[in-house]
Write a protein that holds these residues in place. Structure first.
Motif, PDB file in Angstrom:
ATOM      1  N   ALA A 282      49.854  45.157  28.314  1.00  0.00           N
ATOM      2  CA  ALA A 282      49.472  44.056  29.186  1.00  0.00           C
ATOM      3  C   ALA A 282      48.420  43.246  28.446  1.00  0.00           C
ATOM      4  CB  ALA A 282      48.918  44.569  30.517  1.00  0.00           C
ATOM      5  N   VAL A 283      48.192  42.025  28.915  1.00  0.00           N
ATOM      6  CA  VAL A 283      47.196  41.150  28.296  1.00  0.00           C
ATOM      7  C   VAL A 283      46.233  40.663  29.375  1.00  0.00           C
ATOM      8  CG1 VAL A 283      46.796  38.989  27.047  1.00  0.00           C
ATOM      9  CG2 VAL A 283      48.814  40.387  26.514  1.00  0.00           C
ATOM     10  N   VAL A 284      44.947  40.740  29.087  1.00  0.00           N
ATOM     11  CA  VAL A 284      43.923  40.202  29.981  1.00  0.00           C
ATOM     12  C   VAL A 284      43.190  39.093  29.246  1.00  0.00           C
ATOM     13  CG1 VAL A 284      41.705  40.662  31.084  1.00  0.00           C
ATOM     14  CG2 VAL A 284      43.589  42.261  31.386  1.00  0.00           C
ATOM     15  N   VAL A 285      43.124  37.919  29.855  1.00  0.00           N
ATOM     16  CA  VAL A 285      42.425  36.780  29.269  1.00  0.00           C
ATOM     17  C   VAL A 285      41.082  36.619  29.970  1.00  0.00           C
ATOM     18  CG1 VAL A 285      42.531  34.337  28.670  1.00  0.00           C
ATOM     19  CG2 VAL A 285      44.639  35.673  28.845  1.00  0.00           C
ATOM     20  N   THR A 286      40.004  36.671  29.203  1.00  0.00           N
ATOM     21  CA  THR A 286      38.653  36.533  29.732  1.00  0.00           C
ATOM     22  C   THR A 286      38.027  35.226  29.225  1.00  0.00           C
ATOM     23  OG1 THR A 286      37.673  37.691  27.844  1.00  0.00           O
ATOM     24  CG2 THR A 286      38.366  39.038  29.725  1.00  0.00           C
ATOM     25  N   LYS A 287      36.816  34.968  29.668  1.00  0.00           N
ATOM     26  CA  LYS A 287      36.005  33.836  29.196  1.00  0.00           C
ATOM     27  C   LYS A 287      36.645  32.479  29.456  1.00  0.00           C
ATOM     28  CE  LYS A 287      33.475  36.695  25.972  1.00  0.00           C
ATOM     29  NZ  LYS A 287      32.809  36.814  24.680  1.00  0.00           N
ATOM     30  N   LEU A 288      37.453  32.413  30.503  1.00  0.00           N
ATOM     31  CA  LEU A 288      38.032  31.135  30.897  1.00  0.00           C
ATOM     32  C   LEU A 288      37.012  30.240  31.589  1.00  0.00           C
ATOM     33  CD1 LEU A 288      41.491  32.416  32.114  1.00  0.00           C
ATOM     34  CD2 LEU A 288      41.146  30.685  30.342  1.00  0.00           C
ATOM     35  N   ASP A 289      35.801  30.787  31.813  1.00  0.00           N
ATOM     36  CA  ASP A 289      34.738  29.964  32.384  1.00  0.00           C
ATOM     37  C   ASP A 289      34.019  29.155  31.305  1.00  0.00           C
ATOM     38  OD1 ASP A 289      33.777  32.342  31.278  1.00  0.00           O
ATOM     39  OD2 ASP A 289      31.962  32.292  32.483  1.00  0.00           O
ATOM     40  N   GLY A 290      34.492  29.264  30.052  1.00  0.00           N
ATOM     41  CA  GLY A 290      33.886  28.505  28.966  1.00  0.00           C
ATOM     42  C   GLY A 290      34.202  27.018  29.055  1.00  0.00           C
ATOM     43  N   ASP A 291      33.490  26.248  28.263  1.00  0.00           N
ATOM     44  CA  ASP A 291      33.662  24.793  28.281  1.00  0.00           C
ATOM     45  C   ASP A 291      34.827  24.358  27.393  1.00  0.00           C
ATOM     46  OD1 ASP A 291      31.446  24.507  29.949  1.00  0.00           O
ATOM     47  OD2 ASP A 291      30.067  24.430  28.243  1.00  0.00           O
ATOM     48  N   ASN A 292      35.378  23.196  27.727  1.00  0.00           N
ATOM     49  CA  ASN A 292      36.390  22.530  26.896  1.00  0.00           C
ATOM     50  C   ASN A 292      37.617  23.396  26.623  1.00  0.00           C
ATOM     51  OD1 ASN A 292      34.639  20.245  26.574  1.00  0.00           O
ATOM     52  ND2 ASN A 292      33.515  21.401  25.017  1.00  0.00           N
ATOM     53  N   LEU A 293      38.091  24.069  27.656  1.00  0.00           N
ATOM     54  CA  LEU A 293      39.286  24.895  27.535  1.00  0.00           C
ATOM     55  C   LEU A 293      40.424  24.279  28.337  1.00  0.00           C
ATOM     56  CD1 LEU A 293      37.797  28.486  27.975  1.00  0.00           C
ATOM     57  CD2 LEU A 293      38.716  27.516  25.865  1.00  0.00           C
ATOM     58  N   ASP A 294      41.620  24.376  27.799  1.00  0.00           N
ATOM     59  CA  ASP A 294      42.813  23.962  28.518  1.00  0.00           C
ATOM     60  C   ASP A 294      43.658  25.207  28.743  1.00  0.00           C
ATOM     61  OD1 ASP A 294      44.832  21.718  29.346  1.00  0.00           O
ATOM     62  OD2 ASP A 294      45.950  23.038  28.004  1.00  0.00           O
ATOM     63  N   LEU A 295      43.882  25.568  30.007  1.00  0.00           N
ATOM     64  CA  LEU A 295      44.557  26.821  30.337  1.00  0.00           C
ATOM     65  C   LEU A 295      45.948  26.895  29.715  1.00  0.00           C
ATOM     66  CD1 LEU A 295      44.550  29.502  31.879  1.00  0.00           C
ATOM     67  CD2 LEU A 295      45.425  28.270  33.873  1.00  0.00           C
ATOM     68  N   ASP A 296      46.693  25.808  29.799  1.00  0.00           N
ATOM     69  CA  ASP A 296      48.053  25.818  29.248  1.00  0.00           C
ATOM     70  C   ASP A 296      48.031  26.087  27.746  1.00  0.00           C
ATOM     71  OD1 ASP A 296      49.176  25.316  31.719  1.00  0.00           O
ATOM     72  OD2 ASP A 296      49.261  23.145  31.426  1.00  0.00           O
ATOM     73  N   SER A 297      47.059  25.510  27.042  1.00  0.00           N
ATOM     74  CA  SER A 297      46.960  25.718  25.598  1.00  0.00           C
ATOM     75  C   SER A 297      46.576  27.154  25.271  1.00  0.00           C
ATOM     76  CB  SER A 297      45.934  24.762  24.984  1.00  0.00           C
ATOM     77  OG  SER A 297      46.344  23.420  25.119  1.00  0.00           O
ATOM     78  N   VAL A 298      45.653  27.708  26.047  1.00  0.00           N
ATOM     79  CA  VAL A 298      45.229  29.097  25.825  1.00  0.00           C
ATOM     80  C   VAL A 298      46.411  30.039  25.989  1.00  0.00           C
ATOM     81  CG1 VAL A 298      43.817  30.976  26.742  1.00  0.00           C
ATOM     82  CG2 VAL A 298      42.820  28.699  26.473  1.00  0.00           C
TER      83      VAL A 298
END
Length: 244
Positions: free
Chosen positions: A128-144
């Motif tokens: 499984a994959v867990v994505v963290t630190k999405l509260d950071g600045d200048n992030l695009d969810l689709d790109s991540v």
């Protein structure tokens, strides 16, 4: 307690992913601790040696045990630096599932994380994959998410999605239905592990949500499906959906 009631999960990934913080959040969710420790304060469950507290990162694998409605859970928090990879690799031999923890970034997945992903797959672990630190600045969810799927493969399909990034990340969306933009990929990955489901899906064009959810453990075990979860372990966002 039978072997089927014991679940061993190893957390793998590069040092900046937040594995230790994720362990703290899960332990707190299940009532193991009354308050969530932090790496900065040096009071986490798995980084307990003086050197780990000083350096503020894991130097060896640590294990946290607790009971859940699904049985006994043993979570292994492994070091993220390549110099200490031996403990991460050894943990795979004791685990049934490998959770790859990835800190959100626009620059892609670190090579060390990809290496651990491949080793876990080669060991035959469900992943499984867990994505963290999405509260950071200048992030695009689709790109991540796109970067992660391009690196690990299309078997990785979002199971929970963040409702935003940065300060807009306040909740996760858990939807396996048609409204999920990844619904088709989700179904394809799950039914691939079951010939009967695959045949009915090709004939009817749909499979019930109940059947899909029941088939997920088999799909993960066979390596056709690796669910992706968006979480913020510091604030506990997405932890119930991931942990349960």
């Amino acid at each position: 307690m039978s072997a089927a009631d014991i679940h061993n999960i190893t957390l793998l990934g590069y040092c900046d992913g937040g594995k230790t913080t994720l362990v703290e959040a899960i332990a707190h969710h299940f009532g193991v601790t009354s308050r969530q420790g932090t790496v900065q304060d040096g009071n986490t469950l798995t980084d307990f040696s003086p050197e780990e507290k000083e350096k503020k990162h894991s130097l060896s694998a640590g294990v946290v045990h607790f009971e859940t409605k699904l049985g006994r859970m043993n979570i292994i928090d492994t070091p993220g630096y390549p110099d200490f990879e031996a403990d991460a690799i050894t943990s795979m031999g004791a685990a049934g599932t490998a959770t790859i923890v990835v800190g959100a970034r626009e620059t892609g997945v670190p090579f060390h994380t990809l290496n651990l992903w491949k080793k876990a797959g080669g060991t035959g672990l469900a992943r499984a994959v867990v994505v963290t630190k999405l509260d950071g600045d200048n992030l695009d969810l689709d790109s991540v998410i796109s970067n992660i799927r391009e690196t690990f493969g299309q078997r990785v399909v979002p199971f929970t999605l963040a409702n935003g990034t940065g300060s807009d990340f306040t909740a996760v969306i858990e939807d396996t239905g048609d409204d999920n933009p990844y619904h088709s990929d989700l179904v394809d990955a799950i039914v691939e592990a079951d010939d009967d489901l695959m045949e009915r899906y090709l004939e009817d064009g749909e499979i019930s949500m109940d059947e899909l959810e029941k088939a997920i453990p088999t799909a993960m075990a066979k390596g056709t499906f690796a669910p992706l979860f968006c979480v913020d372990p510091v604030r506990g966002i997405g932890i119930p959906e991931f942990a349960e």
